[in-house]
Scaffold this motif. Structure first.
Motif, short mmCIF file in Angstrom:
data_model
loop_
_atom_site.label_atom_id
_atom_site.label_comp_id
_atom_site.label_asym_id
_atom_site.label_seq_id
_atom_site.Cartn_x
_atom_site.Cartn_y
_atom_site.Cartn_z
N THR A 42 -4.03 34.91 7.07
CA THR A 42 -3.22 35.05 8.19
C THR A 42 -1.94 34.67 7.80
N ASN A 43 -1.63 33.78 6.80
CA ASN A 43 -0.27 33.14 6.38
C ASN A 43 -0.37 32.63 5.05
N VAL A 44 0.61 32.99 4.33
CA VAL A 44 0.96 32.26 3.02
C VAL A 44 2.10 31.67 2.82
N ARG A 45 2.19 30.37 2.46
CA ARG A 45 3.22 29.55 2.18
C ARG A 45 3.52 29.02 0.68
N LEU A 46 4.39 29.41 0.17
CA LEU A 46 4.51 28.97 -1.39
C LEU A 46 5.43 27.46 -1.22
N ARG A 51 2.04 25.24 -6.03
CA ARG A 51 1.01 25.01 -5.11
C ARG A 51 1.28 25.92 -4.02
N MET A 52 0.17 26.27 -3.11
CA MET A 52 0.54 26.96 -1.98
C MET A 52 -0.52 26.62 -1.04
N CYS A 53 -0.27 27.03 0.39
CA CYS A 53 -1.09 26.76 1.34
C CYS A 53 -1.34 28.59 2.12
N LEU A 54 -2.59 28.49 2.25
CA LEU A 54 -3.05 29.83 2.92
C LEU A 54 -3.53 29.29 4.40
N THR A 55 -3.49 30.26 5.28
CA THR A 55 -4.19 29.90 6.51
C THR A 55 -5.21 31.26 6.45
N MET A 68 -3.98 25.42 -2.64
CA MET A 68 -4.53 25.78 -3.83
C MET A 68 -3.47 25.72 -4.86
N LEU A 69 -3.78 25.86 -6.04
CA LEU A 69 -2.48 26.15 -7.16
C LEU A 69 -2.48 27.66 -7.19
N LEU A 84 -2.56 40.18 -3.38
CA LEU A 84 -3.13 39.74 -2.47
C LEU A 84 -2.28 39.18 -1.58
N GLY A 85 -2.65 39.20 -0.13
CA GLY A 85 -1.64 38.65 0.89
C GLY A 85 -2.21 38.74 2.24
#
Length: 114
Positions: A42-46, A51-55, A68-69, A84-85
């Motif tokens: 529902t969300n991707v933050r780079l 590193r990144m953070c997914l919701t 995750m990396l 993917l997104g």
């Protein structure tokens, strides 16, 4: 009546116990436990440090934060044959982490398109 906003950490995750497989909300699983979940991004933050953070959320709207990396995510996109997104359903593996007393997340180790 006001809509209830889902709280990150209530997403049900699968994991193994001595007695066999179990499913519990992420916030109730011990730190360091390897978990598996299938959910929708529902969300991707780079972040600039690779590193990144997914919701990710399930169909009821229960969600979890997954750190995750970026190369792990990029490899999953490569295997899927597309980027993917947001809106993609994925299966991910990782360990339970507690960043603050009220913030339970998943340290993502692997991800693939579901």
């Amino acid at each position: 009546m006001a809509a209830v906003t889902p709280t990150p950490g209530k997403l049900p995750v699968d994991f193994d116990l001595v007695g066999g497989p179990a499913t519990e909300p992420l916030a109730e699983v011990p730190t360091g436990t390897l978990v598996i979940v299938t959910a929708t991004i529902t969300n991707v933050r780079l972040f600039p440090d690779s590193r990144m953070c997914l919701t990710v959320a399930d169909e009821r709207g229960e969600s979890a934060l997954v750190g995750m990396l970026t190369p792990i995510f990029d490899a999953a996109s490569f295997r899927a044959g597309r980027d993917l997104g947001v809106g993609d359903t994925v299966t991910l593996w990782g360990t339970v982490a507690r960043r603050r007393p009220t913030l339970v997340t998943i340290d993502g180790q692997s991800i693939r398109a579901a």
